[in-house]
Design an enzyme around this catalytic site. Structure first.
Site, mmCIF file in Angstrom:
data_model
loop_
_atom_site.group_PDB
_atom_site.id
_atom_site.type_symbol
_atom_site.label_atom_id
_atom_site.label_comp_id
_atom_site.label_asym_id
_atom_site.label_seq_id
_atom_site.Cartn_x
_atom_site.Cartn_y
_atom_site.Cartn_z
ATOM 1 C CD GLN A 13 48.520 89.521 20.524
ATOM 2 O OE1 GLN A 13 49.424 90.311 20.300
ATOM 3 N NE2 GLN A 13 48.744 88.332 21.086
ATOM 4 C CB SER A 14 46.549 95.852 24.414
ATOM 5 O OG SER A 14 46.995 97.149 24.735
#
Ligand SMILES: Cc1ncc(COP(=O)(O)O)c(C=O)c1O
Length: 339
Positions: free
Chosen positions: A75-76
């Site tokens: 989830q960067s």
């Protein structure tokens, strides 16, 4: 300063707005809060990485890169923005992401990575990312590609230089409007580029505000050292005769909660409070914790009545959707938010 000489690929809508937060200020009482809206940088749902990527993609293009590689958790925000920036620049993008699940849900930032056309490689452990990234870069080189590797968070001197520029931008807005701010709150981590650039910019300007990094992961000592080192490397890149020691870097580590990526009840309360007072969308990993610190410091009387403080909204909204379950629990159980 050599900032203007750095290659830059325009991606961001600048300056970002500096907005009053009157309802939030009223709830907190006796302090004036303004929000520096770096969630509105304009690229692919915004965030702090857009500023960094202007310089990183500029650097990559000046070196004749054909493909951008970078790494982060599934989830960067950084990886999502890099994928979009590469698409805008006509470059291929390869991401190495870690997730404990072998087939993580395709939502939030990960969904957008695919949407922007990135090639995604998944590993289960964070520690496995770097070796794979380097192997992929080597393979691309052998195929006559020119890879440009961006480390975690885009936190190199080139990336951090963007936040020296942001410090100048913020300072100009404050001077223009005759506002005396005493603190700037932002989410910080062992990546540290945003904090490093702002701290360097503030020192360069002799700014009246103190830059308060709110730790989103444990290990304050490592954060202080990383931010100071990066600030000094950025100063060298920009030809500035400024040195910053780890002791000068302010880190408030009381709001990490259970750990990186996991919101505490204070984080969730801060997200709901900012949403219901100012219509802001904060995230559970970074900005929710930074806002929890601002709220917590005011409630504990650590911010004097009459102070004006700035909240740097660094983006991150897509992660909110990926962690919808935690917020759903809060809504199901009823939210206790002071209003
Ligand atoms: C929303 C958000 N805020 C803050 C940060 C921290 O920025 P930096 O990597 O420059 O420390 C990040 C990093 O990914 C982020 O995504």
């Amino acid at each position: 300063m050599r900032l203007a000489a750095l290659p830059r690929f325009p991606l961001a809508q600048l300056p970002t707005p500096l907005e009053e937060a009157p309802s939030l200020s009223a709830v907190l009482g006796a302090v004036r809060v303004l929000v520096k809206r770096d969630d509105l940088t304009g690229l692919a749902l915004g965030g702090n990485k857009t500023r960094k990527l202007e310089y990183l993609i500029g650097d990559a293009r000046s070196r004749g890169a054909t493909v951008i590689l970078t790494e982060g958790p599934a989830q960067s925000n950084h990886c999502r923005q890099t994928a979009a920036a590469a698409a805008r620049a006509g470059l291929r993008c390869v991401l190495v992401l870690n997730s404990p699940a072998s087939d993580p849900p395709l939502q939030g930032n990960l969904l957008l990575d695919y949407l922007f056309g990135a090639t995604v490689h998944l590993v289960t452990e964070r520690t496995a990312r770097r070796a794979l990234l380097e192997r992929l870069a080597g393979e691309l080189e052998q195929r006559q590609e020119r890879p440009y590797v961006i480390p975690t968070g885009g936190s190199t001197p080139v990336g951090a230089a963007a936040y020296v520029r942001a410090a100048l931008e913020l300072s100009e807005q404050l001077v223009e409007r005759g506002i005396q701010a005493s603190r700037v709150y932002l989410a910080t981590s062992t990546s540290g580029g945003t904090h490093a650039g702002l701290a360097l910019g503030a020192k360069l300007l002799g700014a009246p505000f103190r830059v308060v990094g709110v730790a989103v992961e444990d290990d304050t000592k490592a954060i202080r050292e990383q931010v100071a080192t990066l600030a000094n490397e950025t100063a060298a890149l920009l030809g500035l005769d400024i040195r910053i020691t780890p002791e000068e870097i302010v880190v408030d580590d009381r709001w990490v909660g259970p750990g990186y990526g996991v919101p505490s009840s204070e984080t969730l309360e801060a997200i709901v409070l900012a949403a219901r007072t100012e219509g802001l969308v904060l995230d559970p990993v970074y900005t929710g914790k930074a806002m929890a610190a601002l709220v917590g410091q005011v409630r504990r009387g650590e911010v004097a009545p009459g102070e004006t403080v700035i909240f740097l909204h660094s983006g991150g909204a897509p992660a909110l959707f990926a962690q919808a379950d935690q917020l759903a629990t809060v809504f199901r159980n009823g939210v206790k938010v002071a209003q």
